[in-house]
Design an enzyme around this catalytic site. Sequence first.
Site: not given
Ligand code: ARG
Length: 285
Positions: A180, A274
């Site tokens: 991300h 996150c």
């Molecule tokens: N386990 C989640 C996923 O892979 C983690 C999300 C993390 N969120 C973020 N904004 N980077 O989707």
Amino acid sequence: MTLTTSTPARAQRPARTARPRRYLMCPPVHFDVCYSINPWMEPEKPTDGRLAVVQWERLINLFLGLGHQVEQIHPVPGLPDMVFAANGATVVDGKVLSARFRYPQRVDEADAYINWFRERGYQVHEAEHINEGEGDYLVTGSRILAGTGFRTDPLSHDEAERFFGRPVQSLTLVDPRFYHLDTALAVLDYDEIMYYPKAFSAASQAVLRELYPDAILATDSDAEVFGLNAVSDGRHVLLASQASNLIDELWSRGFVPIGVDLSELLKSGGSAKCCTLELRELPAR
Ligand code: ARG
């Protein structure tokens, strides 16, 4: 011994002003790592749900102590990643672009967030294209930076540009550990950012160098502890306490870094940012 009030280096530091923010967060009461959709997630490794809640509560208390407002959304059983509120939507000028998740395990989170916003009178645009909210959309003073490569569909970037009426700059992520945009780049103030160059394609690195020649660049070790998954209010920057180079660099630029420990959530590939969805401006009601 003479006491100097300011060293020359200190005198050059810009004065930083915090702007009070409003955040949406989701308590990690159903948090677990029971599937793997990024390289950090190892379902066979145990998680400590109680510790996840304690660490998250410290984060929320830090925000409150800094004078920010925090709203909470009710966590839904069976959605262990819902704690990552940043993925729930993108909110600019009180307008909400809903999320549309890439993986089936997270798809139902989108509706939970849509309902939360609708119940509070926000205008919600239900996204046509896959996008994971502020995980891949980061709002700066003059544009919206938009990640793609792993989760958010580049077509969503056009949709966001039309919906928000603000310029959107696409950036391509290439390292699966930084899947991300908010794991590889953080907005510190109006048009000031920090980022990890190697997480981006060569073309996107060139764009970032051009747009942000003075950006703070993260080292490998800063990035690997998720130091870029940071939340700034323009003065205070909450980030992983192990991100020592970033912390030194932030001090030298006049910011006030505040270390946080979110080791449980890191097992799912997440940290401070996150967990935090910024609600930009109140709904017009
Ligand atoms: N386990 C989640 C996923 O892979 C983690 C999300 C993390 N969120 C973020 N904004 N980077 O989707």
